[in-house]
Motif scaffolding. Structure first.
Motif, PDB file in Angstrom:
ATOM      1  N   ILE A  41       0.844  -1.200   0.000  1.00  0.00           N
ATOM      2  CA  ILE A  41       0.000   0.000   0.000  1.00  0.00           C
ATOM      3  C   ILE A  41       0.875   1.244   0.000  1.00  0.00           C
ATOM      4  N   ARG A  42       1.862   1.263   0.868  1.00  0.00           N
ATOM      5  CA  ARG A  42       2.748   2.424   0.979  1.00  0.00           C
ATOM      6  C   ARG A  42       3.505   2.681  -0.321  1.00  0.00           C
ATOM      7  N   ASP A  43       4.087   1.637  -0.906  1.00  0.00           N
ATOM      8  CA  ASP A  43       4.924   1.812  -2.097  1.00  0.00           C
ATOM      9  C   ASP A  43       4.094   2.142  -3.325  1.00  0.00           C
ATOM     10  N   ASP A  55       3.987   4.573   7.093  1.00  0.00           N
ATOM     11  CA  ASP A  55       3.388   5.847   6.721  1.00  0.00           C
ATOM     12  C   ASP A  55       2.643   5.671   5.399  1.00  0.00           C
ATOM     13  N   LEU A  56       1.536   6.392   5.240  1.00  0.00           N
ATOM     14  CA  LEU A  56       0.856   6.430   3.945  1.00  0.00           C
ATOM     15  C   LEU A  56       1.205   7.749   3.276  1.00  0.00           C
ATOM     16  N   ASN A  68       1.424   4.772  10.722  1.00  0.00           N
ATOM     17  CA  ASN A  68       2.007   5.703  11.680  1.00  0.00           C
ATOM     18  C   ASN A  68       1.483   7.107  11.419  1.00  0.00           C
ATOM     19  N   THR A  69       1.905   7.700  10.297  1.00  0.00           N
ATOM     20  CA  THR A  69       1.377   8.995   9.879  1.00  0.00           C
ATOM     21  C   THR A  69       0.695   8.836   8.528  1.00  0.00           C
ATOM     22  N   GLY A 104      -4.489   5.110  17.361  1.00  0.00           N
ATOM     23  CA  GLY A 104      -5.783   4.987  16.702  1.00  0.00           C
ATOM     24  C   GLY A 104      -5.734   3.745  15.830  1.00  0.00           C
ATOM     25  N   MET A 105      -6.852   3.068  15.666  1.00  0.00           N
ATOM     26  CA  MET A 105      -6.850   1.800  14.937  1.00  0.00           C
ATOM     27  C   MET A 105      -6.420   1.975  13.481  1.00  0.00           C
ATOM     28  N   LEU A 106      -6.790   3.077  12.850  1.00  0.00           N
ATOM     29  CA  LEU A 106      -6.373   3.318  11.469  1.00  0.00           C
ATOM     30  C   LEU A 106      -4.995   3.967  11.423  1.00  0.00           C
TER      31      LEU A 106
END
Length: 557
Positions: free
Chosen positions: A161-163, A207-208, A230-231, A258-260
């Motif tokens: 997802i991040r990449d 991180d997203l 994380n952020t 937070g869960m998300l």
């Protein structure tokens, strides 16, 4: 060449629907009666062996048929569905995420809807065929059936997802492969194609990035026990999160939870459904706790900036924050967000008959903020939220202690512009305010300290901010502390605890009887509408109301 086109579907318009923005259509499931679980409104083309094409209606992958409400020329609110031809003499309309609305039964005119034809019905003309629903007719929704993966890895999933570079593909136990995350060909977007189960396991949050979108596609992630990001700088949308309810986390190195996501920084979060959560946090008694700020929420810890919208909470959500440390630190505890400096719109849990429990037991010095949706809104906007919250700060103590059914505080700190606001909210449940440490000589070198606790049905304290269009159906209370000196003060109000330079307080309704006379005590100020700040004459002139006994504004002389 003359071509003739015809619609293979039928069109059904339902008029006079309610105030929601979107409705789903499905067949009502009756035990012992053979009927489809979902309406068919998708289609597929199959190439036959003889090279001809075969057209079939199938159930849409998302398992729902949804329609946005539109207003017709005559002012009627309506929804239109394009469906497979068939019998629609019995179906249900639900609000978004399958929350109950009505069932329509035995409508003879809808027993055989034909292709290429349009039909319209009015709920106002079908009263004898309508059953208002509550959630009782829908069994507790079954958990999504997660594919039997052979090699699903949470860390690889989150990194993909991040990449945002390529599909994430997993093998199934039967040997086949399936695309779990699909990379959009043209956009920086990862689309969730299958439900997945985190099984309550630990993992490394990522991180997203900004400009990356994680689109859940209406799918679900089950048994999430830790923050996924994380952020969050990018976008998360159309995702169902089923929390792992039994996880207890002791706080050590992180100040946001937070869960998300721990933090959202210019992130966009929309159309999220959080299903059930019960988590208890204990802030440890270690040297590094001194002077820290902790932000705890069910969905996001700290929204530095950005937006949350169309958030639904189902099943009971419980956030409990306690502390072993009794020194100087700040806590923001909220049912959805710990601390918000962005915007939150259309947050709802009333439709699912669930309750948001926020319990703050933190002791010591400095500030405590406890709210049903957020601990505090700082330069933030809260708009159109309908929630049932039980806020309990009764075991907490601090130098400043603010509790409210929606938020502990809402404030504008930069120049007093009044940009922060809580607008058009409805809150039910209860609020119990927190305690204060004795005022007087400060523990620091700053001189005399004035301590303050403030509790309100919507918000504990309003500073340079606005509260408009609120409806309170919550019981409000605070403990009675004896022996207070001139530096210690409690304010409590049926709607607002206290106000300082409030920008706009208009058309708020306190609908639950509140006896302000219960707090005719040394060091206490209470009012059926507001405990401290503002004028009864001016507030009532702005359309604010409250029911109860005692002063309308406790500090009004």
């Amino acid at each position: 060449m003359h071509l003739r086109f015809e619609h293979l579907c039928t069109r059904l318009t339902v008029e006079d629907v309610g105030d929601e923005e979107e409705y789903w259509l499905r067949f009502r499931y009756l035990p012992g009666v053979e009927n489809p679980r979902f309406v068919k409104n998708a289609c597929q083309l199959t190439l036959n062996d003889d090279k001809t094409l075969q057209f079939d209606f199938v159930t849409e992958q998302s398992g729902k048929v949804s329609s946005q409400v539109f207003v017709k020329g005559d002012g009627k609110r309506a929804v239109t569905f394009h469906l497979a031809p068939g019998d629609y003499s019995r179906f249900s309309l639900t609000r978004r995420n399958n929350y109950a609305y009505i069932t329509i039964s035995n409508v003879d005119a809808l027993r055989e809807l034909e292709a290429n034809k349009a039909y319209s019905i009015s709920l106002a003309n079908l009263q004898g065929n309508i059953t208002p629903d509550d959630d009782a007719w829908i069994d507790e929704p079954d958990l999504p059936e997660v594919p039997q993966y052979d090699d699903f890895d949470i860390n690889a999933f989150l990194r993909a997802i991040r990449d945002c570079k390529k599909d994430y593909i997993c093998k199934l136990k039967d040997g086949d492969s399936v695309v779990v995350l699909k990379k959009d060909d043209w956009r920086n977007e990862m689309l969730l194609m299958q439900d997945v189960d985190f099984e309550g396991a630990d993992f490394t949050a990522v991180d997203l990035p900004n400009m990356v979108t994680f689109d859940g596609g209406g799918h679900s992630i089950l048994n999430v026990a830790y923050p996924m990001f994380n952020t969050l700088y990018g976008t998360v949308t159309q995702l169902n999160i089923y929390a792992n309810r039994k996880k207890i986390e002791v706080w050590e190195n992180n100040t946001e939870w937070g869960m998300l996501a721990r933090i959202s920084d210019k992130g966009t979060i929309s159309n999220i459904r959080l299903e059930g959560m019960s988590v208890e946090f204990t802030i440890p008694n270690v040297l590094t706790t001194q002077g820290k700020t902790y932000n705890i929420g069910a969905l996001v810890g700290w929204v530095k900036s950005g937006s949350l919208s169309e958030i639904t909470l189902a099943g009971d959500v419980s956030v409990i924050v306690d502390s072993e440390y009794t020194g100087d630190y700040i806590v923001f505890a909220g049912g959805v967000v710990g601390q918000c400096s962005g915007s939150m719109e259309h947050i709802d849990n009333l439709g699912s008959h669930s309750t948001i429990h926020v319990t703050n037991k933190c002791r010591g010095y400095s500030s405590r903020y406890t709210g049903g949706l957020a601990g505090a809104f700082n330069e933030a906007i809260m708009d159109h939220c309908n929630v049932n919250t039980i806020v309990d700060a009764g075991e907490s103590s601090g130098t400043w202690n603010y509790a409210g059914g929606i938020a502990g505080a809402v404030r504008t700190t930069s120049g007093g512009s009044g940009s922060a606001a809580i607008v058009d909210v409805t809150v039910t449940g209860s609020v119990k305010g927190g305690n204060i440490v004795p005022g007087g000589e400060s523990t620091s070198e700053s001189g005399t300290t004035t301590t303050h606790s403030s509790t309100g049905g919507i918000v504990g304290h309003v500073q340079n901010a606005s509260v408009t269009g609120g409806i309170v159906l919550s019981k409000v209370s605070v403990g009675k502390q004896e022996g207070l000196n001139e530096y210690s003060h409690y304010t409590v109000g049926g709607v607002i605890g206290s106000m300082t330079n409030a920008a706009n307080i208009r058309k708020n309704e306190g609908c639950i009887f509140f006896n302000a006379n219960d707090y005719i005590l040394t060091g206490y100020t209470a009012g059926t509408f507001c405990g401290g700040g503002g004028s009864t004459t001016e507030l009532q002139a702005e359309g604010n109301t409250a029911v109860g006994m005692g002063k309308f504004v406790g500090s009004d002389r």
